[in-house]
Design an enzyme around this catalytic site. Structure first.
Site, short mmCIF file in Angstrom:
data_model
loop_
_atom_site.label_atom_id
_atom_site.label_comp_id
_atom_site.label_asym_id
_atom_site.label_seq_id
_atom_site.Cartn_x
_atom_site.Cartn_y
_atom_site.Cartn_z
N ASP A 79 -41.51 6.52 -30.49
CA ASP A 79 -40.89 6.19 -29.35
C ASP A 79 -39.83 7.12 -29.06
O ASP A 79 -38.90 7.43 -30.06
CB ASP A 79 -40.20 4.61 -29.40
N CYS A 127 -47.90 0.25 -25.46
CA CYS A 127 -46.44 0.66 -26.59
C CYS A 127 -45.85 -0.59 -26.51
O CYS A 127 -46.05 -2.01 -26.56
CB CYS A 127 -45.87 1.78 -25.85
N THR A 128 -44.54 -0.41 -26.89
CA THR A 128 -43.69 -1.59 -27.27
C THR A 128 -43.28 -2.26 -25.81
O THR A 128 -43.59 -3.50 -25.57
CB THR A 128 -42.57 -1.36 -27.96
N GLY A 129 -42.34 -1.71 -25.21
CA GLY A 129 -41.69 -2.29 -23.88
C GLY A 129 -42.46 -1.87 -22.57
O GLY A 129 -41.97 -2.32 -21.60
N ASN A 130 -43.32 -1.07 -22.69
CA ASN A 130 -44.13 -0.64 -21.34
C ASN A 130 -43.31 -0.07 -20.29
O ASN A 130 -43.30 -0.19 -19.29
CB ASN A 130 -44.94 -1.61 -20.55
N THR A 131 -42.30 0.67 -20.74
CA THR A 131 -41.36 1.50 -20.02
C THR A 131 -41.30 2.99 -20.47
O THR A 131 -40.99 3.85 -19.52
CB THR A 131 -39.83 1.10 -19.96
N CYS A 132 -41.85 3.42 -21.36
CA CYS A 132 -41.78 5.07 -21.80
C CYS A 132 -43.09 5.36 -21.89
O CYS A 132 -43.87 6.00 -21.20
CB CYS A 132 -40.93 5.28 -23.04
N ARG A 133 -43.66 5.40 -23.24
CA ARG A 133 -45.12 5.91 -23.70
C ARG A 133 -46.36 5.57 -22.95
O ARG A 133 -47.13 6.10 -22.25
CB ARG A 133 -45.36 5.89 -25.17
#
Length: 416
Positions: free
Chosen positions: A375, A265-271
């Site tokens: 997101d 994903c983008t930041g590797n903190t959610c999805r």
């Protein structure tokens, strides 16, 4: 500066000695006279340099060797390990000469197949272990001893008509066929041109410097690997063992049975960390099939070491999964190279991953092939839980596809 054309010259004191078994007909297309006698072809150093040669030079090399093999002659060609002395399995005299040269008068010889796809078309690869080992260790420095049902071997041989009995005698022993797929581009091109299976034995780390009864010698310099190929036995039930260790270690054979799936994903903190946790849980619950799968995650714009968002942690806790120890990882070329499949949350993520490593582009797909997974950052925990439910359904489907995915089995995928 234009590339050098390979040097070609006649060998030995018998300059007009024809190919074994027949004299080339006057209709043989576009072959210089020198290519119809015992010849030495000295190539530029390095197998990848073959592709830099002019098209007519490449064609002359391939035509000379393929024609010699087809006519019952013997050809020395480079592989990824030692040089091979090759012949058509349909020629009983050529096969007998190979056995005499090897000092082993009995036993099956190794079919040098032109591609992994050719192996898959010819034989049954009934278990995930078969498909995985063959797709990961071929083409290159591994030889497989593949057990097959008698009817499968019979069906393969029927395609060769009157040559079937000779081919069986050359390559089949106790319903086992020994198979290699060389990676050298010249050798693979030659193998593609010969209709009957080509068998070969090892003749050393450097090409012979005299004819010694050979029809064509293709000299590409010393072999890059001084070890012979590693031999792996594959039983019909999926059991396997490393019979002999050569250029590929036993540890590397075992490592080939581990698949790596990366979620991005983008930041590797959610999805993507939620996807990783869900995938690990699903993998742990799957029935044993002889393979192992590891799930990882990364972000195209991630910093290193950030924890998962509080909402993602709560959404996973509702599923009985723990994200407290997650730390973010930026997507890297090395991670893409190590992966078997890369699933992204959006098409933009997929394009970023493909640009990062073009050689891994064939591995990258959007997790949901139909649409992006947006997101949930900034939304309530209920939104995270909805995303988690969607991820779980998609990941279950993707994991179910892995065993027969063309990229992870011998049915296509990235070029060698």
């Amino acid at each position: 500066m234009p590339p050098r054309v390979p040097r070609m010259k006649a060998l030995s004191a018998r300059p007009n000695r024809p190919f074994h078994g027949a004299t080339p007909s006057a209709g043989t297309p576009n072959l210089p006279r020198a290519l119809r006698t015992p010849i030495l072809i000295t190539m530029l150093q390095g197998a990848d340099r073959f592709e830099t040669l002019p098209e007519d030079a490449r064609a002359s090399i391939i035509d000379a060797a393929a024609d010699a093999i087809t006519r019952g002659g013997r050809v020395v060609f480079p592989t990824d390990t030692v040089y091979g002395l090759a012949a058509s399995s349909a020629s009983t005299s050529a096969v007998a000469a190979l056995r005499e040269h090897s000092g082993r008068p009995d036993g099956a010889l190794t079919w040098h197949a032109p591609s992994v796809e050719a192996v898959a078309r010819a034989f049954d690869l009934p278990t995930p272990v078969h498909r995985r080992l063959i797709s990961k260790l071929l083409p290159a420095r591994t030889r497989f001893l593949l057990e097959q049902r008698p009817e499968t071997i019979d069906a393969w041989l029927r395609a060769f008509g009157n040559d079937a009995d000779a081919i069986r005698a050359a390559v089949v022993e106790n319903n086992i066929v020994s198979i290699r797929v060389p990676a050298h581009p010249v050798t693979r091109a030659i193998l593609e041109r010969v209709s009957a299976p080509v068998v070969a034995i090892g003749v050393g780390h450097a090409a012979p410097n005299e004819a010694d009864g050979f029809d064509v010698i293709i000299d590409d310099g010393p072999s890059p690997d001084r070890d012979p190929s590693t031999a792996v036995e594959l039983a019909l039930n999926g059991a396997f063992r490393v019979r002999s260790v050569g250029a590929v270690s036993e540890a590397d054979v075992l490592a080939a049975l581990t698949r790596t799936v990366v979620f991005v994903c983008t930041g590797n903190t959610c999805r993507s960390p939620m996807a990783e946790a869900i995938a690990r849980d699903l993998i742990a619950k799957r029935a044993e099939d002889g393979l192992s799968t590891r799930a990882l995650s990364a972000g195209v714009s991630a910093s290193r070491g950030s924890p998962a968002s509080a909402e993602a942690v709560d959404a996973m806790a509702a599923l009985g999964l723990d994200l407290h120890n997650h730390r973010s990882t930026p997507l890297s070329r090395e991670l893409l190279e190590s992966a078997d499949a890369v699933f992204t949350m959006t098409e933009d993520h997929a394009e970023t991953a493909r640009r990062l490593d073009r050689r891994s582009a064939h591995k990258v797909e959007r997790l949901d092939p139909d649409t992006d997974i947006d997101d949930p950052i900034g939304g309530p925990v209920e939104l995270y839980r909805d995303v988690a439910d969607r991820l779980a359904a998609l990941i279950a489907r993707r994991l179910g596809e892995l065993d027969h995915d063309p990229r992870n089995g011998p049915y296509g995928g990235a070029p060698a």
